[in-house]
Scaffold this motif. Structure first.
Motif, mmCIF file in Angstrom:
data_model
loop_
_atom_site.group_PDB
_atom_site.id
_atom_site.type_symbol
_atom_site.label_atom_id
_atom_site.label_comp_id
_atom_site.label_asym_id
_atom_site.label_seq_id
_atom_site.Cartn_x
_atom_site.Cartn_y
_atom_site.Cartn_z
ATOM 1 N N THR A 94 0.801 -1.383 0.251
ATOM 2 C CA THR A 94 -0.455 0.002 0.283
ATOM 3 C C THR A 94 0.986 1.134 0.188
ATOM 4 N N VAL A 95 0.426 2.372 -1.288
ATOM 5 C CA VAL A 95 1.299 3.262 -1.167
ATOM 6 C C VAL A 95 1.457 4.448 0.277
ATOM 7 N N ASN A 96 2.213 4.747 0.787
ATOM 8 C CA ASN A 96 3.036 5.592 1.976
ATOM 9 C C ASN A 96 2.800 6.338 1.470
ATOM 10 N N LYS A 97 2.574 7.984 1.618
ATOM 11 C CA LYS A 97 2.409 9.104 0.738
ATOM 12 C C LYS A 97 3.250 9.900 1.188
ATOM 13 N N LYS A 98 3.992 9.473 2.622
ATOM 14 C CA LYS A 98 5.141 10.560 3.047
ATOM 15 C C LYS A 98 6.068 9.912 2.730
ATOM 16 N N ALA A 99 6.026 8.921 2.007
ATOM 17 C CA ALA A 99 7.404 8.184 1.193
ATOM 18 C C ALA A 99 7.566 8.656 -0.306
ATOM 19 N N ILE A 240 8.200 3.452 -12.340
ATOM 20 C CA ILE A 240 7.732 4.321 -11.391
ATOM 21 C C ILE A 240 6.542 4.418 -10.818
ATOM 22 N N LEU A 241 6.099 3.940 -9.607
ATOM 23 C CA LEU A 241 4.519 4.130 -8.845
ATOM 24 C C LEU A 241 4.806 5.403 -7.917
ATOM 25 N N GLN A 242 3.684 5.576 -8.399
ATOM 26 C CA GLN A 242 3.243 7.590 -8.139
ATOM 27 C C GLN A 242 2.965 7.325 -6.744
ATOM 28 N N SER A 243 3.192 7.960 -5.580
ATOM 29 C CA SER A 243 2.881 8.279 -4.605
ATOM 30 C C SER A 243 2.233 9.590 -5.094
ATOM 31 N N HIS A 244 0.843 10.214 -4.934
ATOM 32 C CA HIS A 244 0.258 11.383 -5.346
ATOM 33 C C HIS A 244 -0.004 12.520 -3.905
ATOM 34 N N GLY A 245 0.105 13.335 -4.481
ATOM 35 C CA GLY A 245 0.204 13.742 -3.387
ATOM 36 C C GLY A 245 -1.460 14.201 -2.350
ATOM 37 N N GLY A 250 -4.339 5.840 0.276
ATOM 38 C CA GLY A 250 -3.799 4.787 -0.634
ATOM 39 C C GLY A 250 -4.122 3.992 -0.624
ATOM 40 N N ILE A 251 -3.665 4.007 -2.634
ATOM 41 C CA ILE A 251 -3.980 2.418 -3.366
ATOM 42 C C ILE A 251 -3.111 1.536 -3.026
#
Ligand code: MG
Length: 261
Positions: A94-99, A240-245, A250-251
């Motif tokens: 799962t996306v960690n948006k902070k990372a 690259i897998l995007q961590s969107h703001g 997170g997906i």
């Protein structure tokens, strides 16, 4: 006397010419051989044997590079080359948006990529681009959009399966939040001229859940949030897998593999 001689010479040439055509007509050549099936068949080299994956167990084809098998992110790193800081749990990541974004350590040219993604259930307040936004960047340059477009409209060249801000998908094949979506992406890397412009543009086919969204679509350049595509000369690059703001939850991704072509 001279005139007489010339006259005879012309007559002689004409006679020779007639004889020559006549001889050619009479010459016998072999007849064109009749085509047989085997004349248009060849046997080598045989294609390599690839054992297909098993959908029941989510296994990859035998020659695929497994990028994520549900256990760890050892094939991935962050944009600084450090450990990828997304959350691995229950066989998914799962996306960690902070990372921030994560990317494969290995770089690729042309490939076939399989990746599954799931948008969590979330509040209706999250709309348009602020609902399950992520992305798959091809060669680190070109984003195939990942977004929850199930009953969620947005600009069409920014919805799921678009080449972001360039080419809309030909269909909306979204599954509901909480269900898994499958992308199969077939990508042909560009060829550049000496001056850094494309000799052959990159091209991509995107299939979502068995539905073709992009059919060998030409990519015009980088997929910019603001501004038009830019052409930047590059070689092999990472996925690259995007961590969107955006503020939505997170997906998750699972079952990621790639085959070089
Ligand atoms: Mg995105």
């Amino acid at each position: 006397m001279k005139m007489f001689s010339l006259k005879w010479s012309f007559a002689g040439l004409a006679a020779c010419s007639v004889l020559s055509v006549s001889a050619q007509e009479q010459k016998q050549y072999p007849e064109q051989e009749a085509m047989r099936p085997g004349m248009s068949e060849y046997w080598t080299p045989q294609p390599k044997i690839v054992t297909p994956g098993n959908p029941a167990t989510n296994s990859a084809p035998s020659d695929a590079i497994v990028l994520f098998d549900g256990k760890d992110l050892s094939a991935w790193e962050n944009s600084k080359g450090e450990a990828a800081g997304w959350d691995v749990h229950d066989g998914v990541v799962t996306v960690n948006k902070k990372a921030g974004d994560i990317q494969t350590k290995e770089k690729f040219g042309s490939f076939q990529l399989h990746i599954e993604w799931c948008v969590p259930q979330m509040d209706a307040q999250f709309t348009s681009q602020f609902r399950g936004n992520s992305g798959v960047y091809l060669q680190g340059m070109y984003e195939v959009q990942v977004l929850d477009n199930y009953n969620n409209e947005t600009y069409v060249n920014g919805q799921a399966g678009s080449i972001y801000k360039q080419t809309p998908p030909m269909a909306n094949a979204m599954r509901k939040p909480g269900e898994w979506n499958v992308y199969d992406i077939i990508y042909t890397a560009p060829v550049f001229k000496e001056d850094g412009t494309y000799l052959y543009r990159p091209r991509v086919t995107v299939i979502q859940n068995g539905v073709v969204l992009q059919n060998n679509t030409e990519i015009l350049g980088t997929t910019e949030y603001i501004g038009f595509p830019q052409v930047k000369k590059h070689g092999d690059g990472p996925i690259i897998l995007q961590s969107h703001g955006d503020p939505s939850p997170g997906i998750s991704f699972r079952n990621i593999w790639i085959r070089k072509m």
